[in-house]
Write a protein that holds these residues in place. Structure first.
Motif, PDB file in Angstrom:
ATOM      1  N   TYR A  27    -107.913 145.951 -64.963  1.00  0.00           N
ATOM      2  CA  TYR A  27    -107.091 144.824 -64.522  1.00  0.00           C
ATOM      3  C   TYR A  27    -105.635 145.040 -64.951  1.00  0.00           C
ATOM      4  CZ  TYR A  27    -105.769 139.794 -64.333  1.00  0.00           C
ATOM      5  OH  TYR A  27    -105.162 138.579 -64.089  1.00  0.00           O
ATOM      6  N   ARG A  28    -105.463 145.472 -66.188  1.00  0.00           N
ATOM      7  CA  ARG A  28    -104.108 145.696 -66.706  1.00  0.00           C
ATOM      8  C   ARG A  28    -103.483 146.947 -66.122  1.00  0.00           C
ATOM      9  NH1 ARG A  28    -105.615 143.765 -72.910  1.00  0.00           N
ATOM     10  NH2 ARG A  28    -105.027 141.559 -72.586  1.00  0.00           N
ATOM     11  N   GLU A  29    -104.286 147.984 -65.886  1.00  0.00           N
ATOM     12  CA  GLU A  29    -103.732 149.194 -65.283  1.00  0.00           C
ATOM     13  C   GLU A  29    -103.237 148.927 -63.861  1.00  0.00           C
ATOM     14  OE1 GLU A  29    -104.908 153.878 -64.414  1.00  0.00           O
ATOM     15  OE2 GLU A  29    -106.250 152.602 -65.587  1.00  0.00           O
ATOM     16  N   LEU A  30    -103.905 148.023 -63.173  1.00  0.00           N
ATOM     17  CA  LEU A  30    -103.468 147.657 -61.822  1.00  0.00           C
ATOM     18  C   LEU A  30    -102.237 146.751 -61.836  1.00  0.00           C
ATOM     19  CD1 LEU A  30    -106.921 147.026 -60.104  1.00  0.00           C
ATOM     20  CD2 LEU A  30    -105.317 148.875 -59.600  1.00  0.00           C
ATOM     21  N   PHE A  32    -101.901 143.439 -62.883  1.00  0.00           N
ATOM     22  CA  PHE A  32    -102.036 142.030 -62.517  1.00  0.00           C
ATOM     23  C   PHE A  32    -101.112 141.141 -63.338  1.00  0.00           C
ATOM     24  CE2 PHE A  32    -106.011 143.083 -60.316  1.00  0.00           C
ATOM     25  CZ  PHE A  32    -105.971 142.197 -59.266  1.00  0.00           C
ATOM     26  N   ASP A  33    -101.038 141.384 -64.649  1.00  0.00           N
ATOM     27  CA  ASP A  33    -100.204 140.534 -65.500  1.00  0.00           C
ATOM     28  C   ASP A  33     -98.753 140.542 -65.028  1.00  0.00           C
ATOM     29  OD1 ASP A  33    -102.268 139.698 -67.122  1.00  0.00           O
ATOM     30  OD2 ASP A  33    -101.987 141.302 -68.600  1.00  0.00           O
ATOM     31  N   GLY A  34     -98.243 141.727 -64.724  1.00  0.00           N
ATOM     32  CA  GLY A  34     -96.869 141.827 -64.245  1.00  0.00           C
ATOM     33  C   GLY A  34     -96.666 141.138 -62.910  1.00  0.00           C
ATOM     34  N   MET A  35     -97.655 141.244 -62.040  1.00  0.00           N
ATOM     35  CA  MET A  35     -97.565 140.587 -60.734  1.00  0.00           C
ATOM     36  C   MET A  35     -97.487 139.076 -60.901  1.00  0.00           C
ATOM     37  SD  MET A  35    -100.422 142.685 -58.537  1.00  0.00           S
ATOM     38  CE  MET A  35    -100.635 144.440 -58.784  1.00  0.00           C
ATOM     39  N   PHE A  36     -98.388 138.516 -61.721  1.00  0.00           N
ATOM     40  CA  PHE A  36     -98.396 137.065 -61.905  1.00  0.00           C
ATOM     41  C   PHE A  36     -97.133 136.588 -62.622  1.00  0.00           C
ATOM     42  CE2 PHE A  36    -103.216 137.454 -61.668  1.00  0.00           C
ATOM     43  CZ  PHE A  36    -103.269 136.927 -60.389  1.00  0.00           C
ATOM     44  N   ARG A  37     -96.648 137.382 -63.565  1.00  0.00           N
ATOM     45  CA  ARG A  37     -95.408 137.013 -64.254  1.00  0.00           C
ATOM     46  C   ARG A  37     -94.248 136.995 -63.268  1.00  0.00           C
ATOM     47  NH1 ARG A  37     -95.655 140.729 -67.648  1.00  0.00           N
ATOM     48  NH2 ARG A  37     -96.992 139.671 -69.160  1.00  0.00           N
ATOM     49  N   GLN A  38     -94.220 137.978 -62.387  1.00  0.00           N
ATOM     50  CA  GLN A  38     -93.165 138.049 -61.373  1.00  0.00           C
ATOM     51  C   GLN A  38     -93.228 136.864 -60.415  1.00  0.00           C
ATOM     52  OE1 GLN A  38     -92.965 141.908 -59.489  1.00  0.00           O
ATOM     53  NE2 GLN A  38     -91.872 141.106 -57.703  1.00  0.00           N
ATOM     54  N   LEU A  39     -94.429 136.333 -60.204  1.00  0.00           N
ATOM     55  CA  LEU A  39     -94.609 135.189 -59.307  1.00  0.00           C
ATOM     56  C   LEU A  39     -94.413 133.848 -60.017  1.00  0.00           C
ATOM     57  CD1 LEU A  39     -97.717 136.509 -57.336  1.00  0.00           C
ATOM     58  CD2 LEU A  39     -95.404 136.229 -56.428  1.00  0.00           C
ATOM     59  N   GLY A  40     -94.061 133.886 -61.295  1.00  0.00           N
ATOM     60  CA  GLY A  40     -93.733 132.658 -62.008  1.00  0.00           C
ATOM     61  C   GLY A  40     -94.879 131.991 -62.735  1.00  0.00           C
ATOM     62  N   LEU A 106     -99.706 139.460 -53.230  1.00  0.00           N
ATOM     63  CA  LEU A 106    -100.578 140.142 -54.177  1.00  0.00           C
ATOM     64  C   LEU A 106    -101.311 141.309 -53.524  1.00  0.00           C
ATOM     65  CD1 LEU A 106    -102.039 137.038 -56.032  1.00  0.00           C
ATOM     66  CD2 LEU A 106    -100.644 138.835 -57.059  1.00  0.00           C
ATOM     67  N   GLU A 107    -101.783 141.117 -52.285  1.00  0.00           N
ATOM     68  CA  GLU A 107    -102.454 142.203 -51.588  1.00  0.00           C
ATOM     69  C   GLU A 107    -101.521 143.398 -51.422  1.00  0.00           C
ATOM     70  OE1 GLU A 107    -104.061 140.796 -47.912  1.00  0.00           O
ATOM     71  OE2 GLU A 107    -105.898 140.052 -48.833  1.00  0.00           O
ATOM     72  N   GLN A 108    -100.262 143.130 -51.067  1.00  0.00           N
ATOM     73  CA  GLN A 108     -99.310 144.214 -50.874  1.00  0.00           C
ATOM     74  C   GLN A 108     -98.992 144.916 -52.195  1.00  0.00           C
ATOM     75  OE1 GLN A 108     -98.390 145.550 -48.172  1.00  0.00           O
ATOM     76  NE2 GLN A 108     -96.969 147.019 -49.111  1.00  0.00           N
ATOM     77  N   THR A 113     -99.831 149.714 -55.678  1.00  0.00           N
ATOM     78  CA  THR A 113    -100.224 150.236 -56.988  1.00  0.00           C
ATOM     79  C   THR A 113    -101.418 151.171 -56.868  1.00  0.00           C
ATOM     80  OG1 THR A 113     -99.444 148.211 -58.058  1.00  0.00           O
ATOM     81  CG2 THR A 113    -100.939 149.605 -59.325  1.00  0.00           C
ATOM     82  N   GLU A 114    -102.432 150.774 -56.118  1.00  0.00           N
ATOM     83  CA  GLU A 114    -103.621 151.604 -55.943  1.00  0.00           C
ATOM     84  C   GLU A 114    -103.288 152.901 -55.210  1.00  0.00           C
ATOM     85  OE1 GLU A 114    -106.865 147.934 -55.725  1.00  0.00           O
ATOM     86  OE2 GLU A 114    -106.120 148.879 -53.892  1.00  0.00           O
ATOM     87  N   ARG A 115    -102.415 152.808 -54.238  1.00  0.00           N
ATOM     88  CA  ARG A 115    -102.016 154.004 -53.495  1.00  0.00           C
ATOM     89  C   ARG A 115    -101.362 155.014 -54.433  1.00  0.00           C
ATOM     90  NH1 ARG A 115     -99.121 152.641 -48.094  1.00  0.00           N
ATOM     91  NH2 ARG A 115     -97.748 151.542 -49.532  1.00  0.00           N
TER      92      ARG A 115
END
Length: 216
Positions: A27-30, A32-40, A106-108, A113-115
């Motif tokens: 979860y962290r390698e993908l 997620f935390d940074g994504m959610f933080r960026q989204l507020g 989030l999907e994008q 990231t996965e790519r």
């Protein structure tokens, strides 16, 4: 060596931790935390989002079941440095709605990231639809419609899910559609959705017989 009487050993609120540790690491390698933080998202929302997502991976169930799992069975709260002992299932409903508001972003982010992590070529895509029924009447859900239920529940309104994955099985795009939608009519919509990111290279889209009408 010391002798220990097995009858003197007792467990107090044992919790699982192994699968949680592996899932949280990915979860962290993908990111997620940074994504959610960026989204507020604030700290509590980020912890609730982690529980909602990882709970569906490790112990799939309703929000009510996930909240009970968090309170009494899993050590995920310890790994996250938070306390889920008083968590209500309503908090999970709220965070799920919050996550869904940012679904496309989030999907994008996950796709990119996965790519990068897995060096995905993304030249072949598979597309298919399924549907599921709602047990309630869902009067406020504009997409809940009667249709051809794949679970034979013709007495219930349905929702349809369209999913695009690559040849390695990584999800790329998802779309919640009306329950009455016909499979062939969604293909162009999916291609338009996919081509936003794939205009620079040719791709192959694989579909099943239910979508491959003469027009398509």
């Amino acid at each position: 060596y010391e002798q220990v009487s097995l009858s003197s050993i007792a467990n107090h609120h044992p919790r699982s931790i192994g699968a949680e540790h592996i899932a949280l690491s990915m979860y962290r390698e993908l990111g997620f935390d940074g994504m959610f933080r960026q989204l507020g998202f604030n700290a509590k929302q980020m912890n609730d989002a982690s529980l909602s997502i990882l709970g569906r991976m490790l112990e799939p169930g309703s929000e009510h079941a996930t909240a009970e799992w968090a309170r009494s069975q899993t050590g995920l709260g310890d790994l996250l440095g938070t306390d889920f002992s008083r968590l209500s299932h309503n908090a999970l409903y709220r965070i799920t709605d919050q996550i869904y508001k940012h679904k496309e972003v989030l999907e994008q982010m996950l796709r990119e990231t996965e790519r990068s992590i897995f060096n995905l070529e993304e030249s072949i895509f598979l597309y298919d639809l399924t549907n599921t029924y709602l047990e309630g009447t869902a009067p406020a859900n504009s997409k809940a419609r009667f249709g051809h239920s794949k679970e034979k529940r013709y007495d219930c309104r349905l929702l349809t899910l369209g999913l695009v994955i690559d040849d390695k099985g990584f999800p790329k795009r998802s779309k919640v559609l009306e329950g009455s939608v016909s499979e062939p009519s969604t293909l162009q919509q999916m291609i338009d959705y996919l081509i936003q990111d794939e205009a620079k290279q040719p791709v192959t889209v694989i579909i099943d017989a239910g979508i491959s009408s003469e027009d398509n």
